[in-house]
Design a protein around this motif. Structure first.
Motif, PDB file in Angstrom:
ATOM      1  N   PHE A  56      -4.327   1.509   9.380  1.00 29.77           N
ATOM      2  CA  PHE A  56      -3.811   0.451   8.508  1.00 29.77           C
ATOM      3  C   PHE A  56      -3.154  -0.660   9.338  1.00 29.77           C
ATOM      4  O   PHE A  56      -3.343  -1.847   9.070  1.00 29.77           O
ATOM      5  CB  PHE A  56      -2.800   1.017   7.521  1.00 29.77           C
ATOM      6  N   TRP A  65      -7.766   0.943   0.433  1.00 24.54           N
ATOM      7  CA  TRP A  65      -7.387   0.273   1.666  1.00 24.54           C
ATOM      8  C   TRP A  65      -8.412  -0.783   2.049  1.00 24.54           C
ATOM      9  O   TRP A  65      -8.066  -1.893   2.448  1.00 24.54           O
ATOM     10  CB  TRP A  65      -7.201   1.251   2.823  1.00 24.54           C
ATOM     11  N   ALA A 109       0.852  -1.178   0.000  1.00 23.38           N
ATOM     12  CA  ALA A 109       0.000   0.000   0.000  1.00 23.38           C
ATOM     13  C   ALA A 109       0.896   1.238   0.000  1.00 23.38           C
ATOM     14  O   ALA A 109       1.687   1.423   0.928  1.00 23.38           O
ATOM     15  CB  ALA A 109      -0.910   0.003   1.223  1.00 23.38           C
TER      16      ALA A 109
END
Length: 256
Positions: free
Chosen positions: A124, A81, A30
């Motif tokens: 995250f 995400w 990511a």
């Protein structure tokens, strides 16, 4: 009965392949353009995640979901995400590296406040752990700007924020801002430029007017940054360092 016996080896093979795929671990990536896969029209620009994906054996899949121009905020707003979070399985890994776009205040379409940047990184990390995955946080790679004394400038104010999040969350962490800055500093201005998107006019069809870009890597720069990441994984004895592909035996005996 004979017909079924003939099909048994095929069934066993198919079942074994399905089990292997189910057991395979995925490394999700990511981040932004310095990590991402590029379109052909952008070559030779290369994100370091591209060569990094070639380092691992068959039991590991690298799913690079980094995209150009994304910040932590837009990565969430676009559902990128959430796509990673839903795909995570126990035993997977998530490499998280943002900052280039979050910290640019005049680009209001992607700017993220310091507080929100830290909150997004923490999200995250925590959501990865909740899914049984192991997150790895990185500061953004350096920009290649030399000052009058020949030193690479500090151009990432949000790198310090990522360090704070890493300490607070007690997460696996690689300080790529400092590592890459030291690396390109050791090369000097002229040699380090060969790793970035410096193309003279009339030498590449994608950039007929030439380009001088001290943020994005070419193939050489991307490969060397990926190698820096691998070196750090080995130094910290990270589990991913034990999942590398086996070298071809002939490469162990080659002499030049």
């Amino acid at each position: 009965m004979r017909k079924w016996l003939c099909l048994l080896p095929l069934f066993i093979s198919t079942l074994a392949q399905a089990q292997a795929q189910a057991q395979a671990q995925t490394i999700f990536m990511a981040g932004d353009s310095t990590m991402s896969i590029k379109e052909v029209k952008d070559y030779p620009e290369t994100g370091w995640g591209v060569p990094f994906a070639t380092f691992f054996g068959d039991g590991v899949k690298v799913d690079n979901r980094a995209r150009n121009g994304r910040s932590t905020r837009t990565f969430i707003e676009e559902g990128r995400w959430q796509g990673i979070e839903k795909a995570l399985r126990p035993g997977d890994y998530v490499i998280i590296q943002f900052g280039h776009n979050d910290e640019v205040e005049h680009k209001t379409d992607r700017y993220t406040t310091p507080g929100q940047y830290k909150a997004n990184l923490s999200r995250f990390i925590r959501e990865s752990r909740a899914r049984g995955a192991r997150p790895l946080l990185m500061t953004p790679v350096t920009r290649r700007y030399f000052d009058e004394e020949g030193k690479v400038k500090h151009t990432h104010p949000y790198a310090a924020l990522a360090r704070e999040v890493a300490a607070a969350e007690k997460v696996d962490f690689i300080d790529m801002e400092a590592i890459s800055r030291d690396y390109f500093q050791s090369q000097g201005d002229e040699a380090s430029a060969l790793r970035f998107m410096h193309i003279p006019p009339d030498t590449h069809p994608n950039y007929p007017n030439g380009v001088r870009d001290d943020t994005h890597f070419n193939q050489l720069g991307a490969r060397e940054v990926a190698q820096l990441v691998l070196r750090e994984l080995r130094k910290m004895e990270h589990p991913l360092a034990g999942k590398l592909r086996e070298p071809d035996p002939k490469h162990l005996t080659l002499k030049y």
